[in-house]
Design a protein around this motif. Structure first.
Motif, mmCIF file in Angstrom:
data_model
loop_
_atom_site.group_PDB
_atom_site.id
_atom_site.type_symbol
_atom_site.label_atom_id
_atom_site.label_comp_id
_atom_site.label_asym_id
_atom_site.label_seq_id
_atom_site.Cartn_x
_atom_site.Cartn_y
_atom_site.Cartn_z
ATOM 1 N N ASP A 197 0.688 -1.189 0.136
ATOM 2 C CA ASP A 197 0.153 -0.043 0.086
ATOM 3 C C ASP A 197 0.934 1.392 -0.059
ATOM 4 O OD1 ASP A 197 0.839 -0.701 2.860
ATOM 5 O OD2 ASP A 197 -1.297 -0.079 3.469
ATOM 6 N N ASP A 230 6.725 0.113 3.173
ATOM 7 C CA ASP A 230 6.491 -0.832 2.073
ATOM 8 C C ASP A 230 7.620 -0.482 1.095
ATOM 9 O OD1 ASP A 230 3.411 -1.690 1.947
ATOM 10 O OD2 ASP A 230 3.541 0.166 2.830
ATOM 11 N N CYS A 250 -2.369 2.683 3.107
ATOM 12 C CA CYS A 250 -1.659 3.989 3.738
ATOM 13 C C CYS A 250 -1.924 5.195 3.159
ATOM 14 C CB CYS A 250 -0.017 3.658 3.458
ATOM 15 S SG CYS A 250 0.828 2.566 4.447
ATOM 16 N N LEU A 306 1.899 -6.452 1.699
ATOM 17 C CA LEU A 306 2.374 -5.776 2.711
ATOM 18 C C LEU A 306 1.487 -4.750 3.127
ATOM 19 C CD1 LEU A 306 6.045 -5.442 1.389
ATOM 20 C CD2 LEU A 306 5.387 -6.936 3.461
ATOM 21 N N MET A 347 2.331 -9.400 6.017
ATOM 22 C CA MET A 347 2.518 -8.697 7.223
ATOM 23 C C MET A 347 1.046 -8.188 7.714
ATOM 24 S SD MET A 347 2.700 -5.362 8.861
ATOM 25 C CE MET A 347 2.503 -5.955 10.387
ATOM 26 N N GLU A 388 -4.548 -4.009 14.144
ATOM 27 C CA GLU A 388 -3.354 -3.774 13.362
ATOM 28 C C GLU A 388 -3.878 -3.154 11.947
ATOM 29 O OE1 GLU A 388 -0.857 -3.847 9.980
ATOM 30 O OE2 GLU A 388 -2.744 -5.218 10.335
ATOM 31 N N ASN A 444 -3.453 -3.053 8.480
ATOM 32 C CA ASN A 444 -3.885 -3.724 7.403
ATOM 33 C C ASN A 444 -5.010 -4.469 7.473
ATOM 34 O OD1 ASN A 444 -1.573 -2.755 5.915
ATOM 35 N ND2 ASN A 444 -0.389 -4.495 6.530
ATOM 36 N N LEU A 481 2.055 -7.586 14.111
ATOM 37 C CA LEU A 481 2.696 -6.460 14.430
ATOM 38 C C LEU A 481 3.536 -6.771 15.525
ATOM 39 C CD1 LEU A 481 2.400 -3.498 13.847
ATOM 40 C CD2 LEU A 481 0.426 -3.371 15.804
HETATM 41 O O1 RIB Z 1 0.425 -1.960 10.532
HETATM 42 C C1 RIB Z 1 1.485 -1.697 9.666
HETATM 43 C C2 RIB Z 1 1.174 -1.884 8.297
HETATM 44 O O2 RIB Z 1 0.200 -0.752 7.867
HETATM 45 C C3 RIB Z 1 2.269 -1.595 7.083
HETATM 46 O O3 RIB Z 1 2.065 -2.549 6.198
HETATM 47 C C4 RIB Z 1 2.016 -0.329 6.758
HETATM 48 O O4 RIB Z 1 2.606 0.132 5.634
HETATM 49 C C5 RIB Z 1 0.517 -0.250 6.899
HETATM 50 O O5 RIB Z 1 0.250 -0.829 5.543
#
Ligand code: RIB
Ligand code: CA
Length: 315
Positions: free
Chosen positions: A10, A15, A39, A123, A149, A164, A166, A189
């Motif tokens: 994102d 990233d 993001c 990601l 992630m 978190e 994402n 995370l």
């Molecule tokens: O929570 C962290 C994640 O959220 C990372 O991938 C950051 O770039 C956002 O996408």
């Protein structure tokens, strides 16, 4: 033979660091990089994708897949940490070097052309992958593995008290992907946050005369400032860099098979990772979750990857 990889992200600062770490690694054949909203908006993510690849100018250009807006996305982003453009307000120009394809179409094409061979590194929010699975339900069985992630195993979030980013941004897609019949690895995370970088990191980066060093010096200082001002932290974490490293060097992590799901609707718990770690779990183990990290070694390895990228981008 290099490992075939698609990187879906994102387009925030972490990233971008993950892309620096992977685009120049000779062990990888990066088939495609795809943008997703998160993001920053979909349009900004598409600009950033083109700008990052143009700035780094790798010898082998990956194909680029474009983000589309996410339905019912919450009004959150990571501008408070990464700047209005997601890249430290560096003001990169985007170039339209390639005919653009929607991200999910590119993912489908690349996996179908290389059945059982492709690793997908995710990601950002899992919107593109879920869309690809809806469009092509056989696709999950053709993927070698997915490394994600996202989520928080210990219940401490970064965008809400317990979620978190994402997973919070698009919980329905996160749920669909976690439930899909593929081999999945999750880097949550609480693992990525154990790898912190101080400002001395800047001295270890490749020099300004390399495209990688020049690029990183334009984006990273902003996030050091933002972590201090917004979070009261002197150091930074680069969650996606740790996610990328887990794909490259899994032996630096410990993993456990865990039955996982995602809360899609809760008033206070939207996007929370549900991990059934009871001795008699109801959820069948469906994800290999990182539960320990050798943080000092991971941190050094991330720097080493960036130095290698520097060598590859000397003008
Ligand atoms: O929570 C962290 C994640 O959220 C990372 O991938 C950051 O770039 C956002 O996408
Ligand atoms: Ca990201």
């Amino acid at each position: 033979m290099p490992r075939k990889v698609i990187i879906d992200c994102d387009m925030g600062i972490d990233d971008a660091v993950a892309l620096c770490m992977t685009l120049f690694d000779s062990r990888l054949d990066v088939l495609a990089v795809t943008a997703t909203e998160g993001c920053v908006t979909a349009d900004q993510a598409n600009n950033n994708l083109q700008a990052i690849v143009a700035e780094l100018d790798p010898e082998r250009y990956p194909r680029l897949g474009m983000a589309q807006s996410t339905q019912d996305a919450p009004a959150v982003d990571t501008r408070f940490l990464f700047g209005d453009d997601g890249l430290g307000n560096a003001g990169f120009e985007s170039t339209n070097r390639q005919r653009s394809l929607p991200a999910e179409k590119l993912i489908i094409d690349a996996v179908r052309a290389n059945p059982d061979q492709v690793t997908i590194l995710c990601l950002g929010p899992l919107t593109n992958l879920a869309r690809a699975f809806r469009r092509d339900p056989v696709l999950p069985s053709l993927i070698d593995q997915i490394v994600i992630m996202g989520g928080s195993l210990n219940g401490v979030g970064n965008i809400t008290p317990c979620a978190e980013f994402n997973f919070y941004f698009d919980p329905a897609s996160a749920q669909e992907v976690l439930k899909s019949r593929t081999t999945k690895t999750l880097i949550p995370l609480d693992i990525t946050q154990q790898v912190a970088f101080g400002f001395e990191m800047m001295d270890e980066l490749p020099g300004n005369r390399t495209r990688t060093g020049y690029f990183l010096r334009q984006i990273l200082p902003h996030t050091f400032r933002a972590h201090r001002q917004q979070l009261g932290q002197e150091g930074i974490t680069l969650n996606d860099a740790v996610g990328a490293l887990a794909m490259l060097e899994p032996e630096l992590f410990k993993f456990q098979p865990i039955g996982c799901d995602v809360e899609t609707e809760g008033e206070l718990t939207r996007g929370v990772l549900i991990a059934d770690r009871r001795t008699q779990p109801d959820l069948r183990p469906n994800v290999s979750v990182a539960t320990e990290v050798r943080s000092t070694e991971v941190k050094q390895y991330i720097i080493d990857q960036l130095v290698t990228a520097g060598h590859a981008t000397q003008d």
